[in-house]
Design an enzyme around this catalytic site. Structure first.
Site, PDB file in Angstrom:
ATOM      1  N   GLU A 106      48.662   7.220  37.594  1.00  0.00           N
ATOM      2  CA  GLU A 106      48.801   8.526  38.245  1.00  0.00           C
ATOM      3  C   GLU A 106      48.432   8.508  39.730  1.00  0.00           C
ATOM      4  OE1 GLU A 106      47.908  11.288  34.347  1.00  0.00           O
ATOM      5  OE2 GLU A 106      46.236  10.926  35.694  1.00  0.00           O
ATOM      6  N   CYS A 119      45.757  10.660  46.697  1.00  0.00           N
ATOM      7  CA  CYS A 119      44.795   9.833  45.986  1.00  0.00           C
ATOM      8  C   CYS A 119      45.608   8.877  45.119  1.00  0.00           C
ATOM      9  CB  CYS A 119      43.913  10.765  45.144  1.00  0.00           C
ATOM     10  SG  CYS A 119      42.757   9.918  44.073  1.00  0.00           S
ATOM     11  N   CYS A 126      41.391   0.498  34.421  1.00  0.00           N
ATOM     12  CA  CYS A 126      40.304  -0.037  35.248  1.00  0.00           C
ATOM     13  C   CYS A 126      39.393  -0.887  34.371  1.00  0.00           C
ATOM     14  CB  CYS A 126      39.497   1.104  35.873  1.00  0.00           C
ATOM     15  SG  CYS A 126      38.237   0.543  37.063  1.00  0.00           S
ATOM     16  N   CYS A 130      32.899   2.376  33.812  1.00  0.00           N
ATOM     17  CA  CYS A 130      31.904   3.427  34.058  1.00  0.00           C
ATOM     18  C   CYS A 130      32.044   4.486  32.946  1.00  0.00           C
ATOM     19  CB  CYS A 130      32.111   4.054  35.433  1.00  0.00           C
ATOM     20  SG  CYS A 130      32.024   2.839  36.773  1.00  0.00           S
ATOM     21  N   CYS A 133      33.792   8.077  33.409  1.00  0.00           N
ATOM     22  CA  CYS A 133      35.122   8.130  34.020  1.00  0.00           C
ATOM     23  C   CYS A 133      36.192   7.908  32.962  1.00  0.00           C
ATOM     24  CB  CYS A 133      35.215   7.049  35.103  1.00  0.00           C
ATOM     25  SG  CYS A 133      36.855   6.853  35.818  1.00  0.00           S
ATOM     26  N   CYS A 368      38.645  13.891  40.247  1.00  0.00           N
ATOM     27  CA  CYS A 368      38.006  12.571  40.223  1.00  0.00           C
ATOM     28  C   CYS A 368      37.631  12.161  38.817  1.00  0.00           C
ATOM     29  CB  CYS A 368      36.710  12.586  41.023  1.00  0.00           C
ATOM     30  SG  CYS A 368      36.949  12.563  42.764  1.00  0.00           S
TER      31      CYS A 368
HETATM   32  N1  SAH Z   1      36.939   2.252  41.332  1.00  0.00           N
HETATM   33  C1  SAH Z   1      36.736   3.028  42.525  1.00  0.00           C
HETATM   34  C2  SAH Z   1      37.658   4.233  42.596  1.00  0.00           C
HETATM   35  C3  SAH Z   1      37.409   5.148  41.440  1.00  0.00           C
HETATM   36  S1  SAH Z   1      37.636   6.871  41.481  1.00  0.00           S
HETATM   37  C4  SAH Z   1      35.302   3.511  42.590  1.00  0.00           C
HETATM   38  O1  SAH Z   1      34.623   3.463  41.569  1.00  0.00           O
HETATM   39  O2  SAH Z   1      34.854   3.909  43.645  1.00  0.00           O
HETATM   40  C5  SAH Z   1      36.786   7.574  42.790  1.00  0.00           C
HETATM   41  C6  SAH Z   1      35.460   8.235  42.485  1.00  0.00           C
HETATM   42  O3  SAH Z   1      35.478   9.153  41.379  1.00  0.00           O
HETATM   43  C7  SAH Z   1      34.392   7.215  42.146  1.00  0.00           C
HETATM   44  O4  SAH Z   1      33.261   7.483  42.915  1.00  0.00           O
HETATM   45  C8  SAH Z   1      34.134   7.499  40.696  1.00  0.00           C
HETATM   46  O5  SAH Z   1      32.868   7.055  40.288  1.00  0.00           O
HETATM   47  C9  SAH Z   1      34.286   8.991  40.653  1.00  0.00           C
HETATM   48  N2  SAH Z   1      34.393   9.517  39.292  1.00  0.00           N
HETATM   49  C10 SAH Z   1      34.829   8.872  38.194  1.00  0.00           C
HETATM   50  N3  SAH Z   1      34.778   9.676  37.118  1.00  0.00           N
HETATM   51  C11 SAH Z   1      34.296  10.861  37.539  1.00  0.00           C
HETATM   52  C12 SAH Z   1      34.041  12.108  36.878  1.00  0.00           C
HETATM   53  N4  SAH Z   1      34.275  12.259  35.589  1.00  0.00           N
HETATM   54  N5  SAH Z   1      33.552  13.107  37.628  1.00  0.00           N
HETATM   55  C13 SAH Z   1      33.326  12.943  38.941  1.00  0.00           C
HETATM   56  N6  SAH Z   1      33.570  11.809  39.610  1.00  0.00           N
HETATM   57  C14 SAH Z   1      34.042  10.780  38.921  1.00  0.00           C
END
Ligand code: SAH
Length: 375
Positions: A106, A119, A126, A130, A133, A368
């Protein structure tokens, strides 16, 4: 459940070669291979990066007789739109893409009064696992190719031009209403785990037309879980793009669970790498911190965050708090507003600038960490 981290994506499944995968020399060589004169390479680049056209049939300065051949050899159709949904009165738009091998991922386009941001995804899925996420839960499918990533930017630029401006992109680099101004690698995937392709993408995004999309380097943000050696390598490329480090906890004990890559590179190592990035590029580093109720939102953690960031980065840092976006099946939630306000204040009291990110696209699962490719 303990997921294994995946730093090396499986090599299988990358799409056929596309013009946008190639650097300038390779573009020239590919055009020559087709028996076309050298100037056609620049023409094709101008069509793709300048005019945002990826279908040779629409490239009117290309002789009709060679369009089919060019399309077959250099412009295979890489992505199709599975679904496009909108919210915020059309100001936020999520696109679900499908690649030739059926892989889905996406991107999200957000319009603001002064800027427009896409974005983008750098991987399908991934491998960083985490737990808060949505993308992290599904694991890694594969790296996206350079062209598959660039196509997301081209499509967003074309939407901005065609639907929100009626103005052609100008080569002068001026921001206009119908122009995409920002690109963030905050969609699916860990960009620094697909390093070479992401680097090639960044070069094309910031190069002026006809070599690239001509977006200013400081308006491009590469967001990472904190692969320390790759952060240093990116610094040494001296591209001037903004680095975002997803910290989410100031202490190793908690970060080991929230960002599992912390088991390999600790908070201190990630911050040292961020400092190196700031020193080499002169750019302020963004720290991403998803505020999760009763998990990482305690006043003492705000104090510790502010203290550690101030010590490591001084004025060269800005904290972006992201209210946690709930994802399906997750036990976690965003912090209450008073807790959030106190957190911001405590970080600021340590001399570190801190703001709360607005959470666009929640109701279409485009915020995010909500990106997941259900198909
Ligand atoms: N892999 C990269 C890009 C990921 S997405 C990274 O980790 O930075 C970008 C941001 O969204 C990251 O900071 C990630 O931790 C955050 N993110 C992921 N899941 C989220 C959620 N459920 N709520 C808020 N932020 C989130």
């Amino acid at each position: 459940m303990k997921q294994e981290l995946i730093f090396e994506a499986p090599r299988r499944g990358l799409p056929p070669r596309h013009f946008a995968d190639l650097d300038d020399d390779a573009q020239a060589a590919a055009v020559k291979e087709l028996g076309l004169p050298g100037f056609r390479a620049k023409q094709l680049a101008n069509q793709y990066f300048g005019r945002l056209i990826a279908d040779p049939q629409q490239m009117t300065d290309l002789p009709a007789a060679v369009r089919g051949q060019v399309a077959e050899a250099l412009f295979p159709e890489l992505l199709s739109v599975v679904r496009a949904i909108q919210c915020d009165a059309g100001e936020t738009r999520k696109t679900l893409w499908r690649a030739g091998d059926g892989t889905t991922f996406e991107s999200v386009l957000m319009r603001y009064p002064e800027r427009s941001t896409v974005c983008i995804s750098s991987q399908a899925g991934c491998g960083m696992a985490c737990p808060f996420c949505a993308t992290g839960q599904g694991g890694l499918t594969r790296n996206l190719s350079t062209a598959e990533i660039l196509e997301q930017v081209r499509a967003a630029s074309a939407t901005m031009r065609d639907e929100f401006g009626g103005q052609e992109r100008s080569d002068s680099g001026k921001l206009s209403r119908g122009r995409l101004s920002n690109v963030v690698f905050m969609g699916m995937g860990e960009p620094l785990a697909n390093y070479n392709r992401v680097l090639a993408v960044v070069r094309r995004i910031i190069a002026p037309a006809p070599h690239g999309f001509g977006i200013s380097a400081r308006s491009v943000t590469v967001s990472t879980v904190g692969l320390a050696p790759a952060i240093r390598k990116l610094a040494d490329e001296r591209l001037g793009v903004t680095l975002a480090l997803s910290l989410h906890a100031p202490d190793d004990e908690l970060r080991d669970t929230l960002v599992p890559v912390n088991n390999r590179w600790k908070v201190g190592e990630a911050l040292d790498a961020a400092r190196y990035y700031a020193d080499v590029t002169g750019r302020r580093v963004s720290i991403e911190y998803a505020l999760i109720r009763d998990v990482n939102d305690q006043p003492w953690r705000a104090d510790m965050l502010g203290r550690k960031l101030h010590a490591a980065l001084g004025p060269l840092v800005h904290v972006n708090l992201i209210p946690l976006n709930p994802t399906p099946g997750s036990k976690w939630d965003a912090s209450p507003k008073p807790v959030e306000r106190e957190f911001v204040q405590r970080v600021r009291d340590r001399g570190v600038s801190c703001t709360v990110r607005d959470t666009r696209g929640q109701e279409i699962a485009a915020a995010c960490g909500q990106l997941a490719a259900e198909g």
